[in-house]
Motif scaffolding. Structure first.
Motif, PDB file in Angstrom:
ATOM      1  N   ASN A   3       0.824  -1.207   0.000  1.00 35.31           N
ATOM      2  CA  ASN A   3       0.000   0.000   0.000  1.00 35.31           C
ATOM      3  C   ASN A   3       0.858   1.257   0.000  1.00 35.31           C
ATOM      4  O   ASN A   3       0.424   2.314  -0.463  1.00 35.31           O
ATOM      5  CB  ASN A   3      -0.932  -0.012   1.212  1.00 35.31           C
ATOM      6  CG  ASN A   3      -2.095  -0.971   1.015  1.00 35.31           C
ATOM      7  OD1 ASN A   3      -2.321  -1.482  -0.075  1.00 35.31           O
ATOM      8  ND2 ASN A   3      -2.838  -1.213   2.077  1.00 35.31           N
ATOM      9  N   LEU A   6       1.479   1.991  -3.510  1.00 34.03           N
ATOM     10  CA  LEU A   6       0.243   2.507  -4.086  1.00 34.03           C
ATOM     11  C   LEU A   6       0.097   3.984  -3.712  1.00 34.03           C
ATOM     12  O   LEU A   6      -0.239   4.819  -4.555  1.00 34.03           O
ATOM     13  CB  LEU A   6      -0.956   1.713  -3.566  1.00 34.03           C
ATOM     14  CG  LEU A   6      -2.345   2.290  -3.861  1.00 34.03           C
ATOM     15  CD1 LEU A   6      -2.576   2.408  -5.354  1.00 34.03           C
ATOM     16  CD2 LEU A   6      -3.427   1.422  -3.219  1.00 34.03           C
ATOM     17  N   ARG A   9       2.185   6.182  -5.822  1.00 38.46           N
ATOM     18  CA  ARG A   9       1.648   6.389  -7.174  1.00 38.46           C
ATOM     19  C   ARG A   9       0.470   7.374  -7.157  1.00 38.46           C
ATOM     20  O   ARG A   9       0.307   8.171  -8.079  1.00 38.46           O
ATOM     21  CB  ARG A   9       1.246   5.050  -7.783  1.00 38.46           C
ATOM     22  CG  ARG A   9       2.436   4.226  -8.267  1.00 38.46           C
ATOM     23  CD  ARG A   9       1.981   3.038  -9.086  1.00 38.46           C
ATOM     24  NE  ARG A   9       1.486   1.979  -8.230  1.00 38.46           N
ATOM     25  CZ  ARG A   9       2.249   1.056  -7.656  1.00 38.46           C
ATOM     26  NH1 ARG A   9       3.562   1.081  -7.847  1.00 38.46           N
ATOM     27  NH2 ARG A   9       1.725   0.117  -6.903  1.00 38.46           N
ATOM     28  N   LYS A  45      -5.501   2.324   1.791  1.00 36.99           N
ATOM     29  CA  LYS A  45      -6.016   1.986   0.456  1.00 36.99           C
ATOM     30  C   LYS A  45      -7.422   2.533   0.239  1.00 36.99           C
ATOM     31  O   LYS A  45      -8.323   2.297   1.049  1.00 36.99           O
ATOM     32  CB  LYS A  45      -6.016   0.467   0.269  1.00 36.99           C
ATOM     33  CG  LYS A  45      -6.321   0.020  -1.157  1.00 36.99           C
ATOM     34  CD  LYS A  45      -6.158  -1.487  -1.285  1.00 36.99           C
ATOM     35  CE  LYS A  45      -6.433  -1.934  -2.719  1.00 36.99           C
ATOM     36  NZ  LYS A  45      -6.275  -3.406  -2.860  1.00 36.99           N
ATOM     37  N   VAL A  66      -2.668  -0.217  -8.701  1.00 38.61           N
ATOM     38  CA  VAL A  66      -2.499  -1.003  -7.471  1.00 38.61           C
ATOM     39  C   VAL A  66      -1.206  -1.804  -7.480  1.00 38.61           C
ATOM     40  O   VAL A  66      -0.483  -1.868  -6.477  1.00 38.61           O
ATOM     41  CB  VAL A  66      -3.708  -1.949  -7.273  1.00 38.61           C
ATOM     42  CG1 VAL A  66      -3.474  -2.871  -6.073  1.00 38.61           C
ATOM     43  CG2 VAL A  66      -4.981  -1.145  -7.080  1.00 38.61           C
ATOM     44  N   ASN A  67      -0.893  -2.408  -8.618  1.00 38.01           N
ATOM     45  CA  ASN A  67       0.231  -3.349  -8.668  1.00 38.01           C
ATOM     46  C   ASN A  67       1.482  -2.811  -9.346  1.00 38.01           C
ATOM     47  O   ASN A  67       2.515  -3.467  -9.327  1.00 38.01           O
ATOM     48  CB  ASN A  67      -0.199  -4.633  -9.391  1.00 38.01           C
ATOM     49  CG  ASN A  67      -1.355  -5.312  -8.695  1.00 38.01           C
ATOM     50  OD1 ASN A  67      -1.273  -5.629  -7.516  1.00 38.01           O
ATOM     51  ND2 ASN A  67      -2.451  -5.531  -9.416  1.00 38.01           N
TER      52      ASN A  67
END
Length: 274
Positions: A3, A6, A9, A45, A66-67
């Motif tokens: 997370n 994430l 990003r 998240k 997410v990835n």
């Protein structure tokens, strides 16, 4: 992906849009408070609906948001592989150590780390002996790193091309690893996907076949070997001599034809397999 990555990003998307956390939150329906955006950027998240909106704002997919992207995944894989490789070299520089003992030393690690270790093993087997044979140890470091960095970059780019064309997910680490293994094997064996690689691979395969056929009939004379000579002697076999000669003739003729075809098309053949 964690997370935390994430959140990084999400922050990059917000900054790219030139929005403050408060302004970014107002882009959602219903609006998200500044505290929620801050929480997302620090590892909290968002729910599925907001993830879809964030991905839309960032011009990406929820999967990549997410990835991470394929580029992220392959860069991570390459970085870990590179570090594993030199850890392996350092470990093996100690007299008496073996690859088996190195694997045992990594046994408590995760399965992912074990996969990276196995990848570094292949790089090591393909390149390490050449480095030691071709360079004295004092000069090994810079030469080693420069060539390995170039090799890693080439392999990473090739894996990215294949993974992109095949629609492989950045989370499919086992498949990316298998692709990397296949690409690096071909790369270090000079099996390039071009005309040069085609001819070099074919001629090298014929050289191996010629040598293997020869070894079915001839071996080294142990008495001559003990005297420092490499004299050959026939070994017991039931091979028909005429058929053996015909097989050799076909192999050598095919080899000459391939070399001639390469020369007619101005394709370079490596001198060590010519």
């Amino acid at each position: 992906m964690t997370n935390k990555e994430l959140g990084k990003r999400i922050k990059e998307i917000r900054l790219k849009l030139g929005k403050s956390q408060e302004e970014f939150g107002k882009l959602f329906d219903p609006p998200a408070p500044k505290s929620a955006v801050s929480r997302w950027e620090h590892g909290g998240k968002p729910n599925k609906k907001r993830l879809v909106k964030i991905a839309e704002l960032g011009g990406t997919t929820v999967d990549e948001l997410v990835n991470g992207s394929l580029v992220d995944a392959i860069n991570t894989l390459t970085s870990v592989l590179y570090n594993e490789y030199f850890e392996y070299l350092d470990y093996m520089s100690n007299e008496g150590t073996t690859w088996k003992s190195y694997v045992v030393s990594k046994a408590s690690n995760s399965s992912a780390e074990t996969n990276y270790t196995n990848m570094s093993q292949l790089f090591a087997f393909l390149e390490y002996d050449n480095f030691l044979n071709d360079r004295d140890k004092d000069n090994l470091g810079d030469y080693n790193r420069q060539n390995l960095i170039a090799g890693f970059k080439y392999c990473a780019n090739e894996v990215l091309k294949i993974a992109t064309s095949e629609g492989i997910s950045p989370t499919d680490t086992p498949l990316l690893i298998r692709l990397f293994l296949d690409v690096e094997t071909k790369h270090f064996s000079n099996m390039k996907s071009d005309n040069e690689g085609l001819f070099n691979t074919a001629i090298d395969a014929l050289n191996t076949a010629i040598s293997s056929v020869h070894n079915l009939v001839y071996g080294f004379d142990q008495k001559l070997l003990r005297k420092g000579s490499l004299g050959e002697t026939k070994i017991p076999n039931t091979i028909d001599k005429e058929i053996y000669n015909e097989v050799n003739k076909i192999l050598f003729t095919t080899r000459k034809q391939l070399i001639r075809l390469a020369e007619d098309n101005n394709i370079k053949i490596d001198k060590d397999i010519r």
